[in-house]
Design a protein around this motif. Structure first.
Motif, short mmCIF file in Angstrom:
data_model
loop_
_atom_site.label_atom_id
_atom_site.label_comp_id
_atom_site.label_asym_id
_atom_site.label_seq_id
_atom_site.Cartn_x
_atom_site.Cartn_y
_atom_site.Cartn_z
N LEU A 22 32.89 -10.76 -8.59
CA LEU A 22 32.12 -9.87 -9.45
C LEU A 22 32.50 -8.41 -9.22
O LEU A 22 32.55 -7.61 -10.17
CB LEU A 22 30.63 -10.08 -9.20
CG LEU A 22 30.08 -11.44 -9.64
CD1 LEU A 22 28.63 -11.59 -9.19
CD2 LEU A 22 30.18 -11.61 -11.14
N ALA A 23 32.78 -8.06 -7.97
CA ALA A 23 33.20 -6.68 -7.68
C ALA A 23 34.53 -6.35 -8.35
O ALA A 23 34.71 -5.27 -8.93
CB ALA A 23 33.29 -6.46 -6.17
N VAL A 24 35.46 -7.30 -8.30
CA VAL A 24 36.76 -7.08 -8.93
C VAL A 24 36.61 -6.97 -10.45
O VAL A 24 37.20 -6.08 -11.08
CB VAL A 24 37.72 -8.23 -8.56
CG1 VAL A 24 39.00 -8.16 -9.41
CG2 VAL A 24 38.07 -8.16 -7.08
N VAL A 25 35.80 -7.85 -11.05
CA VAL A 25 35.62 -7.81 -12.50
C VAL A 25 34.94 -6.52 -12.93
O VAL A 25 35.33 -5.89 -13.92
CB VAL A 25 34.80 -9.04 -12.96
CG1 VAL A 25 34.41 -8.91 -14.43
CG2 VAL A 25 35.62 -10.31 -12.76
N TYR A 26 33.91 -6.09 -12.19
CA TYR A 26 33.22 -4.86 -12.57
C TYR A 26 34.12 -3.64 -12.39
O TYR A 26 34.07 -2.70 -13.21
CB TYR A 26 31.94 -4.69 -11.76
CG TYR A 26 31.11 -3.51 -12.24
CD1 TYR A 26 30.34 -3.61 -13.40
CD2 TYR A 26 31.11 -2.30 -11.55
CE1 TYR A 26 29.60 -2.55 -13.86
CE2 TYR A 26 30.37 -1.23 -12.00
CZ TYR A 26 29.62 -1.35 -13.15
OH TYR A 26 28.89 -0.29 -13.61
N ALA A 27 34.93 -3.64 -11.34
CA ALA A 27 35.87 -2.53 -11.16
C ALA A 27 36.87 -2.48 -12.30
O ALA A 27 37.20 -1.40 -12.82
CB ALA A 27 36.58 -2.67 -9.82
N ALA A 28 37.36 -3.65 -12.71
CA ALA A 28 38.29 -3.70 -13.84
C ALA A 28 37.61 -3.25 -15.13
O ALA A 28 38.20 -2.54 -15.96
CB ALA A 28 38.84 -5.11 -14.00
N VAL A 90 18.29 -5.14 -13.09
CA VAL A 90 17.82 -6.43 -13.60
C VAL A 90 18.95 -7.44 -13.70
O VAL A 90 18.79 -8.62 -13.34
CB VAL A 90 17.13 -6.24 -14.97
CG1 VAL A 90 16.68 -7.58 -15.53
CG2 VAL A 90 15.95 -5.30 -14.84
N THR A 91 20.11 -6.99 -14.19
CA THR A 91 21.23 -7.94 -14.38
C THR A 91 21.65 -8.60 -13.07
O THR A 91 21.70 -9.84 -13.00
CB THR A 91 22.42 -7.23 -15.04
OG1 THR A 91 21.97 -6.56 -16.22
CG2 THR A 91 23.51 -8.22 -15.39
N PRO A 92 21.94 -7.84 -12.00
CA PRO A 92 22.27 -8.54 -10.74
C PRO A 92 21.11 -9.32 -10.16
O PRO A 92 21.32 -10.35 -9.52
CB PRO A 92 22.71 -7.41 -9.80
CG PRO A 92 22.40 -6.14 -10.47
CD PRO A 92 22.13 -6.40 -11.89
N MET A 114 30.67 -12.62 -17.62
CA MET A 114 31.99 -12.03 -17.46
C MET A 114 32.77 -12.01 -18.77
O MET A 114 33.38 -11.00 -19.13
CB MET A 114 32.76 -12.78 -16.37
CG MET A 114 32.22 -12.56 -14.97
SD MET A 114 32.98 -13.66 -13.74
CE MET A 114 34.70 -13.36 -14.02
N LEU A 115 32.76 -13.13 -19.47
CA LEU A 115 33.50 -13.20 -20.73
C LEU A 115 32.95 -12.21 -21.75
O LEU A 115 33.71 -11.53 -22.46
CB LEU A 115 33.46 -14.62 -21.28
CG LEU A 115 34.27 -15.67 -20.54
CD1 LEU A 115 34.03 -17.05 -21.14
CD2 LEU A 115 35.76 -15.34 -20.60
N LEU A 121 34.58 -4.85 -23.67
CA LEU A 121 35.64 -3.90 -23.34
C LEU A 121 36.70 -3.84 -24.44
O LEU A 121 37.22 -2.76 -24.77
CB LEU A 121 36.28 -4.30 -22.01
CG LEU A 121 37.37 -3.39 -21.45
CD1 LEU A 121 36.83 -1.99 -21.24
CD2 LEU A 121 37.93 -3.96 -20.16
N ILE A 122 36.98 -4.98 -25.05
CA ILE A 122 37.91 -4.99 -26.18
C ILE A 122 37.32 -4.19 -27.34
O ILE A 122 38.03 -3.44 -28.03
CB ILE A 122 38.20 -6.45 -26.60
CG1 ILE A 122 38.94 -7.18 -25.50
CG2 ILE A 122 39.00 -6.49 -27.90
CD1 ILE A 122 39.15 -8.66 -25.76
#
Length: 333
Positions: A22-28, A90-92, A114-115, A121-122
């Motif tokens: 989750l940290a990697v996805v949020y950083a991206a 709330v989300t986490p 995540m999806l 982002l797109i």
């Protein structure tokens, strides 16, 4: 442990691996928001086009809500706090609740989130949009975050902490992931909540978020609609994505197991050669039947065999010194 409990535990991933993922996805995602900054004039054109569409269909609820929030600090200030903080809290919290209390549903919930975030982002990249608060004042919007910034930690640049406005993309308004993430939370609370209070919160939170993002002039109504559409698309993609991931992990596990078995062999091809050699020997060498007489022979007229020593068939000599011939009975007789 009951079978159902074991099944649920088996579905729970390792917490540290999930935290890292989750940290990697949020950083991206955060980096992608910054890189997705488009031309300001293009973003303003997109914002005005959305506003014209809403006015044509009488959907521009942002104007009355924004006037209410700016004229009533008792509503506007809590709304700014909600906009600046709730999606971070709330989300986490819901994700952790699903991980702890509904582990069998965690992977699907996490993948859905995540999806949908990547789809958002797109949208930021393809359609940079100026939020209402950044339009010219002639369009009738007031930035409540700037108006009430002295009450909170945020500055005049979106919900970023004061002095860190450059770390956010203010033109990432379409779709509204504030609304999308709130809808995700609401669906999970409604679906997996066991008490009426939790289910009511699942209904109230997304609706409250839609009102907040419009009243603070951070999003248009159609931004909220697009946020819901993004979450719907993410939900449709979750099942295929999970199946593809399971197939990939299965292939990787099989390949790793095969490599591990090869590493345990004593030498290249030795095991295969030994097995083949053993098979060939077994095929070419028939098994000899056991000798049941155990050295006993029967002479003519005897009913029971007597113990004699065999004579050498080529020389006729006894097989051992001092032994009786074939025609003579053994000493015992």
């Amino acid at each position: 442990m009951p079978q159902t409990a074991r099944a649920r535990t088996a579905h729970r991933p390792r917490w540290w691996a999930e935290l890292l993922l989750l940290a990697v996805v949020y950083a991206a995602y955060s980096a992608g928001r910054l890189l997705a900054r488009g031309d300001v004039s293009t973003a303003v054109d997109h914002g005005l086009a959305i506003l014209r569409i809403e006015k044509a269909f009488f959907l521009n609820a942002e104007h009355p809500l924004n006037r209410l929030f700016t004229s009533t600090p008792a509503i506007g200030i809590p709304a700014d706090f909600a906009y600046a903080s709730l999606h971070y809290l709330v989300t986490p919290a819901v994700l952790i609740w699903i991980f702890r209390r509904r582990p069998a549903h965690y992977r699907a919930a996490r993948t859905w989130l995540m999806l949908s975030t990547l789809l958002g982002l797109i949208g930021f990249t393809l359609l940079p949009t100026c939020p209402p608060r950044l339009l010219d004042a002639s369009y009738g919007f007031v930035d409540t975050m700037a108006q009430y910034s002295s009450y909170g930690w945020w500055g005049a640049e979106a919900s970023a902490p004061r002095g860190l406005g450059g770390m956010t993309n203010q033109y990432a308004a379409m779709p509204s992931l504030h609304v999308g993430w709130a809808l995700w939370c609401g669906v999970l609370l409604w679906r997996h909540g066991k008490t009426p209070l939790v289910r009511v919160l699942g209904l109230v939170y997304p609706v409250l978020t839609v009102i907040v993002v419009m009243g603070t002039a951070n999003h248009y109504f159609l931004d909220a609609v697009a946020g819901g559409a993004v979450m719907g698309a993410g939900a449709l993609l979750t099942g295929p994505a999970l199946r593809a991931a399971d197939r990939g992990w299965a292939r990787a596990a099989d390949r790793y197991a095969f490599v591990a078995r090869l590493a345990l062999l004593p030498g290249p091809g030795r095991a295969s050669v030994a097995v083949a050699k053993h098979s060939a020997t077994s095929a070419n060498s028939p098994v000899k039947p056991p000798i049941v007489s155990d050295g006993c022979e029967t002479s003519a007229g005897e009913r029971f065999p007597g113990q004699r020593t065999r004579t050498n068939s080529s020389t006729g000599t006894p097989g051992g010194s001092g032994a009786a011939t074939d025609d003579a009975p053994a000493a015992a007789r």
